[in-house]
Design an enzyme around this catalytic site. Structure first.
Site, PDB file in Angstrom:
ATOM      1  N   HIS A  28       0.854  -1.184   0.000  1.00  0.00           N
ATOM      2  CA  HIS A  28       0.000   0.000   0.000  1.00  0.00           C
ATOM      3  C   HIS A  28       0.888   1.231   0.000  1.00  0.00           C
ATOM      4  CE1 HIS A  28       0.492   1.150   4.331  1.00  0.00           C
ATOM      5  NE2 HIS A  28       0.773  -0.125   4.447  1.00  0.00           N
ATOM      6  N   LYS A  53      -6.557   5.980  -3.522  1.00  0.00           N
ATOM      7  CA  LYS A  53      -6.025   6.089  -2.166  1.00  0.00           C
ATOM      8  C   LYS A  53      -5.148   4.892  -1.842  1.00  0.00           C
ATOM      9  CE  LYS A  53      -6.040   8.094   1.982  1.00  0.00           C
ATOM     10  NZ  LYS A  53      -5.437   9.406   2.210  1.00  0.00           N
TER      11      LYS A  53
END
Length: 604
Positions: A28, A53
Site C-alpha cells: 500500500h 487512495k
C-alpha cells in the site's frame, strides 16, 4: 499495460555521483524517491497521480515525475532499489497461509509472486541495470538514520510487519547502519494497534490515526485487559498472546475471546461512536505508549548513543512520540516524516547509495519534505482562463497583494484551499497543498470536519506556527517542521480550532527558509490579527489522496464548502463562481485517473 523496450544506463554526463531510484510498491502507499550524488532531490506518492487512495502498484507516474524534476531520464539512473526482499516476504506469506495478508484487495495468486517486483522493474520501467533489494526494516531504518544529520544513533523501527520483522533495533555510526535485534511476526505491536482499530470499526492500515485522535476523549479502563494481549519482557522485547487473534481475517483480527474479555461487541463501521469506544481507544493508545517507552529504553542500552532515529508506521503515532521525547532517555529524537511504507523508497535508495559508494548519503539533516511536483503559474492561468472566465483575481507579480487578500479572507473566517510550490512527501500537508483557516473560531473545527473535509467530528486539526513564536503558544522547546509530535497548548490566545480535548496540538513550526510563501502568509495574517499561526490540514476530502494537479484542487474546492481557492498566484472566491459550477459538482466524486502513459517511452 504493455511495454516492450528495455534500456541500460547510457549516461555520459550530468551528475558526477550515482543516481539511485528507490521504489516502494505492491502493498500500500507506493512511492518513488530519487537520490543524486547522495542528495535527495525528489520523492512522491503514486496515489497523488492516479487518485487511488494508497495505490499499491509500481509507481510509474511518481518515477516519471521524480526524474522530470531532476531533469533526468531512466537512462541516467545507476541503480534501482526496492524496499523489501520479495523472497523473504513470500516465505512469511506461505508460512501464514495468507498470500495477501493483510491486504486482500488484489488477486491472491498475483500477490503470491516473489518475481513480480523485479519483473515489473524490468518490463514496466524498461530497466536492465543494477537492482538492489533492501530488507523492509533496513529500508525504514535507513530512511531515518541517513537523513537525521546524526553521526551516530540508536535506530528503532516499529510497524505491522515487513518480511518477518515487526520491530527492529539497530545502531548507526557514520556510513554504517546495522540492525542487531528484532521481534518477528506474528508478534507485532503495529498489528495489535491495527487489530483494535478494526474492532473499533475503522479501516485497518488507514484508520489508526482516527483511534489516536479518539483516545483523548476516553479513559484507559481497558488497559489491563489489553495488557493481557501483549507481554513485554524486562529487556524491552515483547510477544503477543496469540490465542486472542485471528490473522486469517485482516478486517477482524480480534475474535470472540477478546469480546468476552472486555465485554464489548465490535463496533459496526459508520455507526455511532459511544463512550466505551473512546475508552477502548484510550486503552490501546496507553498500552502502545508504554510498550514503546520500554523499547526505547532497550535501544538506549544497546547503543549507548544520545540520539534516537525512528521509522515504521507506528512512529507516526504523534502522542507516543511526545512521550518518547519528554520521558525517554535520549537527548535528541528524529522521526522520519514519511515513516510509513512510502518512506521505504527513500530508505532503500539510501542503502543502495551506501552499497555503491561505501559512503552515507549527504549528512545534512532533512529539513523539508516539499519534494514533489511544483506549480506552473502560467499553466494555471491558461486553465482558469479557459474554464473560469473572469471569476478570479490574478496576482502575478504582486505577492504582497496576494498575501494581504488571503490573510484578510482568513481573518474574516473564510476557509482557504492553498495550492503553491512543491507538494509534500509523506502523510502531512505542510503548506504546499493545505486547507487553511483562522484557529480562533469557535465553530471552525466542526465546520471543516462536517462540510469541508466531510469526516468524523472528533478529528483534531493541527496548527502551523511561525517558528520564532512557537514557544509563546506551545510547550515546545525545539523545531517541529513535520507535525510529528504533540505538545501542550499554552497560548494566551483562545485557539479552539486547533486545541484537542486534552489541550494538546500537533504542531508544525514554519520558517521562511524552508516554507517561503507559506511563512509569509502566516506572518501577514499575524500582522493583521496578532495571531502568528493558522489551522493547517491536508487539501483533500475524506477517502481521497491529497490534491496533486490544479484540476484536483479545483474539483476539491467545488465539491466541498471551501470558501476560497488560492492556486499559486490566483484567487477564486466561491461566491464569484457561476452557480451552475457549484450545483453541478457538489456531492460528485471525480473518477480515478488512468496512468499517465502505458509506455516506457515517457521515461526515456
Amino acid at each position: 499495460m504493455t511495454v516492450m523496450k528495455t534500456v541500460k544506463n547510457t549516461r555520459t554526463s550530468a551528475p558526477t555521483g550515482p543516481v539511485v531510484l528507490g521504489i516502494s510498491a505492491h502493498f500500500h502507499d507506493s512511492a518513488a524517491a530519487l537520490l543524486v550524488d547522495g542528495r535527495l532531490v525528489a520523492a512522491s506518492h503514486e496515489e497523488r497521480y492516479t487518485r487511488r487512495k494508497q495505490d499499491p502498484d509500481l509507481p510509474l507516474d511518481a518515477v516519471r515525475d521524480c526524474l522530470d524534476q531532476a531533469g533526468l531520464r531512466i537512462t541516467d539512473v545507476d541503480c534501482v532499489a526496492y524496499y523489501e526482499d520479495p523472497a523473504k516476504k513470500l516465505h512469511r506469506q506461505l508460512w501464514t497461509g495468507l498470500p495477501t495478508f493483510p491486504d486482500s484487495s488484489a488477486n491472491a495468486l498475483y500477490r503470491l509472486d516473489a518475481d513480480r517486483p523485479l519483473r515489473e522493474i524490468r518490463d514496466l520501467l524498461g530497466w536492465e541495470g543494477r537492482v538492489e533489494f533492501v530488507d523492509h526494516h533496513l529500508s525504514h531504518a535507513a530512511s531515518a538514520y541517513y537523513f537525521s544529520g546524526f553521526d551516530d544513533s540508536a535506530v528503532l523501527t516499529v510497524d505491522a510487519v515487513g518480511e518477518w520483522a515487526t520491530t527492529s533495533w539497530g545502531i548507526g555510526r557514520g556510513a554504517s547502519l546495522a540492525l542487531t535485534e528484532q521481534v518477528e511476526f506474528p508478534h507485532s505491536l503495529g498489528l495489535l494497534y491495527s487489530a483494535v482499530t478494526g474492532y473499533l470499526g475503522f479501516e485497518v492500515n488507514e484508520g489508526e490515526y482516527k483511534v489516536m485522535g479518539l483516545a483523548p476523549y476516553g479513559e484507559p479502563r481497558f488497559r489491563d485487559e489489553i495488557g493481557r494481549l501483549i507481554h513485554v519482557t524486562e529487556d524491552g522485547s515483547f510477544r503477543l498472546e496469540l490465542d486472542y487473534f485471528d490473522f486469517t481475517n485482516p478486517d477482524g483480527m480480534l475474535g470472540e475471546r477478546f469480546t468476552s474479555l472486555i465485554g464489548v461487541e465490535p463496533r459496526v463501521p459508520e455507526s455511532e461512536i459511544e463512550k466505551v469506544h473512546h475508552d477502548l481507544a484510550r486503552s490501546i493508545q496507553v498500552v502502545t505508549e508504554e510498550t514503546l517507552l520500554r523499547m526505547v529504553d532497550k535501544a538506549h542500552r544497546m547503543s549507548g548513543s544520545e540520539n534516537l532515529c525512528m521509522a515504521g508506521g507506528v512512529a507516526l503515532n504523534v502522542v507516543a512520540v511526545r512521550r518518547i521525547v519528554e520521558e525517554g532517555p535520549f537527548t535528541r529524537v528524529f522521526v522520519q516524516p514519511a515513516a510509513g511504507d512510502a518512506g521505504g523508497s527513500l530508505g532503500c535508495a539510501a542503502v543502495a547509495h551506501q552499497r555503491l559508494t561505501g559512503e552515507r548519503p549527504r549528512q545534512d539533516r532533512l529539513t523539508s519534505v516539499l519534494l514533489g511536483s511544483g506549480t506552473d503559474s502560467d499553466g494555471i492561468a491558461r486553465l482558469l482562463g479557459a474554464y473560469a472566465g473572469h471569476s478570479f483575481a490574478d496576482f502575478r507579480g504582486d505577492e504582497a497583494g496576494l498575501l494581504d487578500a488571503v490573510a484578510g479572507r482568513l481573518a474574516d473566517g473564510k476557509v482557504i484551499g492553498w495550492y503553491h510550490g512543491r507538494e509534500e512527501f509523506g502523510p502531512r500537508s505542510l503548506g504546499g497543498r493545505s486547507i487553511l483557516a483562522d484557529p480562533r473560531g469557535d465553530d471552525t473545527r466542526d465546520r471543516i470536519n462536517a462540510s469541508v473535509k466531510m469526516r468524523e467530528a472528533f478529528r483534531p486539526f493541527a496548527p502551523a506556527v511561525l517558528a520564532e513564536h512557537a514557544h509563546e503558544h506551545f510547550r515546545l522547546d525545539h523545531e517541529s517542521p513535520f507535525m510529528l509530535e504533540t505538545c501542550e497548548v499554552v497560548s494566551p490566545l483562545s485557539l479552539p480550532a486547533i486545541t484537542h480535548v486534552d489541550k494538546s496540538a500537533r504542531v508544525q513550526t514554519v520558517t521562511e527558509q524552508t516554507n517561503g510563501r507559506f511563512y509569509r502568509l502566516i506572518r501577514t495574517f499575524a500582522d493583521r490579527t496578532g495571531c502568528p499561526l493558522l489551522l493547517n490540514t491536508s487539501f483533500n476530502l475524506r477517502g481521497e489522496p491529497i490534491v496533486h494537479t490544479p484540476v484536483d484542487a479545483l474539483l476539491c474546492f467545488l465539491r466541498s464548502d471551501i470558501d476560497c481557492l488560492v492556486l499559486d498566484d490566483f484567487v477564486l472566491d466561491r461566491d464569484a463562481l457561476p452557480q451552475s459550477w457549484v450545483t453541478w459538482f457538489k456531492g460528485t466524486r471525480p473518477p480515478r485517473r488512468s496512468r499517465v502513459s502505458d509506455s516506457v517511452y515517457t521515461l526515456l
